[in-house]
Design a protein around this motif. Structure first.
Motif, PDB file in Angstrom:
ATOM      1  N   SER A 164       0.846  -1.194   0.000  1.00 45.64           N
ATOM      2  CA  SER A 164       0.000   0.000   0.000  1.00 45.64           C
ATOM      3  C   SER A 164       0.884   1.248   0.000  1.00 45.64           C
ATOM      4  O   SER A 164       1.825   1.359   0.788  1.00 45.64           O
ATOM      5  CB  SER A 164      -0.899   0.007   1.238  1.00 45.64           C
ATOM      6  OG  SER A 164      -1.648   1.194   1.298  1.00 45.64           O
ATOM      7  N   PRO A 166       0.169   5.251  -0.100  1.00 42.68           N
ATOM      8  CA  PRO A 166      -0.694   6.423  -0.197  1.00 42.68           C
ATOM      9  C   PRO A 166      -0.100   7.474  -1.129  1.00 42.68           C
ATOM     10  O   PRO A 166       1.093   7.775  -1.050  1.00 42.68           O
ATOM     11  CB  PRO A 166      -0.750   6.936   1.249  1.00 42.68           C
ATOM     12  CG  PRO A 166      -0.488   5.727   2.085  1.00 42.68           C
ATOM     13  CD  PRO A 166       0.514   4.929   1.299  1.00 42.68           C
ATOM     14  N   PHE A 168       0.955  11.082  -2.668  1.00 43.67           N
ATOM     15  CA  PHE A 168       1.621  12.114  -1.860  1.00 43.67           C
ATOM     16  C   PHE A 168       1.938  13.346  -2.683  1.00 43.67           C
ATOM     17  O   PHE A 168       2.004  13.299  -3.913  1.00 43.67           O
ATOM     18  CB  PHE A 168       2.913  11.548  -1.258  1.00 43.67           C
ATOM     19  CG  PHE A 168       3.961  11.185  -2.283  1.00 43.67           C
ATOM     20  CD1 PHE A 168       5.019  12.042  -2.570  1.00 43.67           C
ATOM     21  CD2 PHE A 168       3.896   9.979  -2.972  1.00 43.67           C
ATOM     22  CE1 PHE A 168       5.970  11.705  -3.521  1.00 43.67           C
ATOM     23  CE2 PHE A 168       4.846   9.629  -3.916  1.00 43.67           C
ATOM     24  CZ  PHE A 168       5.881  10.492  -4.196  1.00 43.67           C
ATOM     25  N   GLU A 294     -10.192   7.671  -0.264  1.00 42.40           N
ATOM     26  CA  GLU A 294      -8.911   7.260   0.314  1.00 42.40           C
ATOM     27  C   GLU A 294      -7.965   8.423   0.559  1.00 42.40           C
ATOM     28  O   GLU A 294      -6.943   8.260   1.216  1.00 42.40           O
ATOM     29  CB  GLU A 294      -8.244   6.216  -0.584  1.00 42.40           C
ATOM     30  CG  GLU A 294      -9.053   4.924  -0.674  1.00 42.40           C
ATOM     31  CD  GLU A 294      -8.325   3.817  -1.391  1.00 42.40           C
ATOM     32  OE1 GLU A 294      -7.125   3.626  -1.104  1.00 42.40           O
ATOM     33  OE2 GLU A 294      -8.948   3.130  -2.225  1.00 42.40           O
ATOM     34  N   VAL A 295      -8.302   9.622   0.025  1.00 45.29           N
ATOM     35  CA  VAL A 295      -7.391  10.758   0.197  1.00 45.29           C
ATOM     36  C   VAL A 295      -8.071  11.996   0.777  1.00 45.29           C
ATOM     37  O   VAL A 295      -7.395  12.989   1.052  1.00 45.29           O
ATOM     38  CB  VAL A 295      -6.714  11.135  -1.141  1.00 45.29           C
ATOM     39  CG1 VAL A 295      -5.838  10.003  -1.637  1.00 45.29           C
ATOM     40  CG2 VAL A 295      -7.735  11.535  -2.188  1.00 45.29           C
ATOM     41  N   ASP A 297     -10.461  13.937   3.699  1.00 44.25           N
ATOM     42  CA  ASP A 297     -11.026  13.915   5.049  1.00 44.25           C
ATOM     43  C   ASP A 297     -12.502  13.509   4.947  1.00 44.25           C
ATOM     44  O   ASP A 297     -13.278  14.147   4.220  1.00 44.25           O
ATOM     45  CB  ASP A 297     -10.880  15.316   5.659  1.00 44.25           C
ATOM     46  CG  ASP A 297     -11.795  15.560   6.839  1.00 44.25           C
ATOM     47  OD1 ASP A 297     -12.128  14.591   7.548  1.00 44.25           O
ATOM     48  OD2 ASP A 297     -12.174  16.736   7.041  1.00 44.25           O
ATOM     49  N   LEU A 334      -4.339  15.059   8.251  1.00 45.72           N
ATOM     50  CA  LEU A 334      -4.384  13.897   7.362  1.00 45.72           C
ATOM     51  C   LEU A 334      -3.178  13.891   6.428  1.00 45.72           C
ATOM     52  O   LEU A 334      -2.505  12.863   6.258  1.00 45.72           O
ATOM     53  CB  LEU A 334      -5.673  13.926   6.545  1.00 45.72           C
ATOM     54  CG  LEU A 334      -5.815  12.855   5.469  1.00 45.72           C
ATOM     55  CD1 LEU A 334      -6.001  11.478   6.098  1.00 45.72           C
ATOM     56  CD2 LEU A 334      -6.984  13.175   4.540  1.00 45.72           C
ATOM     57  N   ALA A 337       0.219  13.249   8.216  1.00 42.41           N
ATOM     58  CA  ALA A 337       0.411  11.876   8.699  1.00 42.41           C
ATOM     59  C   ALA A 337       0.714  10.895   7.584  1.00 42.41           C
ATOM     60  O   ALA A 337       1.477   9.939   7.782  1.00 42.41           O
ATOM     61  CB  ALA A 337      -0.829  11.429   9.473  1.00 42.41           C
ATOM     62  N   HIS A 338       0.138  11.102   6.384  1.00 46.63           N
ATOM     63  CA  HIS A 338       0.184  10.035   5.375  1.00 46.63           C
ATOM     64  C   HIS A 338       0.631  10.447   3.977  1.00 46.63           C
ATOM     65  O   HIS A 338       0.950   9.566   3.174  1.00 46.63           O
ATOM     66  CB  HIS A 338      -1.208   9.405   5.244  1.00 46.63           C
ATOM     67  CG  HIS A 338      -1.756   8.862   6.514  1.00 46.63           C
ATOM     68  ND1 HIS A 338      -1.230   7.750   7.148  1.00 46.63           N
ATOM     69  CD2 HIS A 338      -2.795   9.292   7.280  1.00 46.63           C
ATOM     70  CE1 HIS A 338      -1.923   7.513   8.245  1.00 46.63           C
ATOM     71  NE2 HIS A 338      -2.872   8.420   8.352  1.00 46.63           N
ATOM     72  N   HIS A 339       0.652  11.733   3.649  1.00 49.44           N
ATOM     73  CA  HIS A 339       0.743  12.098   2.243  1.00 49.44           C
ATOM     74  C   HIS A 339       1.831  13.117   1.918  1.00 49.44           C
ATOM     75  O   HIS A 339       1.690  13.894   0.957  1.00 49.44           O
ATOM     76  CB  HIS A 339      -0.615  12.627   1.768  1.00 49.44           C
ATOM     77  CG  HIS A 339      -1.744  11.661   1.940  1.00 49.44           C
ATOM     78  ND1 HIS A 339      -1.907  10.549   1.147  1.00 49.44           N
ATOM     79  CD2 HIS A 339      -2.759  11.633   2.845  1.00 49.44           C
ATOM     80  CE1 HIS A 339      -2.983   9.885   1.532  1.00 49.44           C
ATOM     81  NE2 HIS A 339      -3.515  10.516   2.561  1.00 49.44           N
ATOM     82  N   ALA A 343       6.979  10.283   4.167  1.00 51.04           N
ATOM     83  CA  ALA A 343       6.239   9.024   4.275  1.00 51.04           C
ATOM     84  C   ALA A 343       6.364   8.217   2.993  1.00 51.04           C
ATOM     85  O   ALA A 343       6.530   6.991   3.021  1.00 51.04           O
ATOM     86  CB  ALA A 343       4.770   9.313   4.580  1.00 51.04           C
ATOM     87  N   THR A 347       8.099   4.441   2.486  1.00 50.75           N
ATOM     88  CA  THR A 347       7.377   3.311   1.906  1.00 50.75           C
ATOM     89  C   THR A 347       8.146   2.700   0.740  1.00 50.75           C
ATOM     90  O   THR A 347       8.298   1.476   0.644  1.00 50.75           O
ATOM     91  CB  THR A 347       5.980   3.751   1.433  1.00 50.75           C
ATOM     92  OG1 THR A 347       5.242   4.247   2.553  1.00 50.75           O
ATOM     93  CG2 THR A 347       5.222   2.586   0.821  1.00 50.75           C
TER      94      THR A 347
END
Length: 360
Positions: A164, A166, A168, A294-295, A297, A334, A337-339, A343, A347
């Motif tokens: 997976s 995400p 970015f 998935e991206v 809020d 959001l 934290a992930h994008h 990150a 990954t």
């Protein structure tokens, strides 16, 4: 010794002249690959795209790719390529180079955003779908931006090689937060037939539900359906301002002015604009769709087919200060934290490093 990772995008090169999310993602991936003394190199600008379902043209491209691969194998040996990463392998633009080059060089082969479409087998894109599938089978790792893509790959290939990933924005940290002064809704999307125009139709239907308050709409983008989009939005008169196609600086300025970003997202894979807007704290309003959810809020997602609900969500983002602040903070959290780039880099390299050790 400086390491080199070959990068390839069969649909659109990172050097493609027309601004697009596809090109931006390719360039962002090259940034994510660059760590320590590793240098990503653009392996080729060979474009395998064939959009008509012309079997003869597909065979021409396959033959051209074989010749290109022979050159790349020699180049890879000379430059000491350590791995190969391809972005976006699918039935209209399969990776015809990566499997050949990586097998010859004995280096890891990675795919980002690969899709399988068995329904294309035995049809006009049969040869290309089979090549896309060959690439997926040959890959050591396949990174998936969305669960929708991962599900099809998992069913066909199993879960072992799937990671997976995400989507970015290529930023080390969050940009400055937007500080809008006027109730401006920003829309950004190419003006072309099909899904993009369908989103513009939903926008027009939604604006028709808006109350007679002092809201404004800014529209970034152009394309062959520009006149039709202008006609859709003509009933809203001077409230609407067309910005045309914007570069990165122009989009950053548009986000800074916006109190809300609105794009329904008909059949969007995910949409870079959602990430860019939220990074700046601009609340997103969109329909609840695969990929989009998935991206974005979740507070900004509205059930499909309800222009009145979309209108209500826009009004809250524009005129309810506490709601706007809450949505802005959640959006930035959001993305942080992930994008962001750190990150994404983690990954990519968490999967790539073990492969490099295995093959050296």
């Amino acid at each position: 010794m400086m390491g080199r990772i070959a990068f390839y995008a069969p649909l659109k090169s990172p050097n493609h002249t027309v601004p697009s999310g596809e090109r931006e993602i390719a360039r962002n991936l090259m940034q994510a690959l660059a760590v320590d003394d590793v240098v990503p190199v653009l392996a080729s600008e060979f474009r395998s795209f064939e959009k008509q379902g012309d079997a003869a043209q597909q065979q021409v491209l396959i033959a051209q790719a074989t010749q290109e691969a022979d050159k790349l194998i020699a180049r890879g040996k000379a430059e000491g390529w350590q791995a190969w990463l391809t972005y976006h392998n699918y039935y209209k633009a399969p990776d015809l180079l990566g499997p050949l080059v990586t097998q010859a060089l004995g280096i890891p082969y990675l795919l980002v955003e690969a899709t399988l479409a068995n329904k294309r087998l035995d049809g006009p894109w049969d040869a290309f779908e089979r090549r896309a599938k060959t690439a997926c089978q040959a890959a050591d790792v396949i990174f998936s931006f969305t669960e929708r893509d991962a599900m099809a790959l998992r069913a066909e290939l199993g879960a072992e090689k799937l990671v997976s990933f995400p989507p970015f924005v290529a930023l080390e940290r969050l940009p400055e937060i937007a500080k809008p002064e006027a109730p401006i809704v920003l829309v950004a999307g190419m003006m072309r037939a099909g899904d993009k125009f369908a989103s513009y139709q939903i926008i027009a239907d939604t604006l028709a539900q808006m109350p007679d308050q002092d809201w404004q709409l800014e529209v970034a983008g152009d394309g062959p359906k520009q006149a039709d989009v202008a006609a859709l939005l003509a009933p809203f008169g001077a409230r609407v301002r067309f910005l045309g196609q914007l570069d990165a600086a122009g989009m950053a300025a548009a986000y800074a002015r916006a109190k809300a970003f609105f794009w329904p997202g008909v059949n969007e894979a995910f949409g870079m604009v959602y990430l860019e807007a939220q990074a700046r704290g601009v609340p997103v309003i969109a329909e609840d769709r695969p990929g989009v959810r998935e991206v974005v809020d979740p507070s900004g997602l509205v059930a499909q087919g309800s222009p009145k609900s979309l209108s209500d969500a826009l009004i809250s983002a524009l005129f309810d200060a506490s709601y706007h602040l809450q949505r802005s903070e959640k959006a930035r959290a959001l993305i942080a934290a992930h994008h962001l780039l750190p990150a994404a880099r983690d990954t990519l390299w968490s999967a790539l490093r073990p492969l490099l050790k295995e093959k050296t």
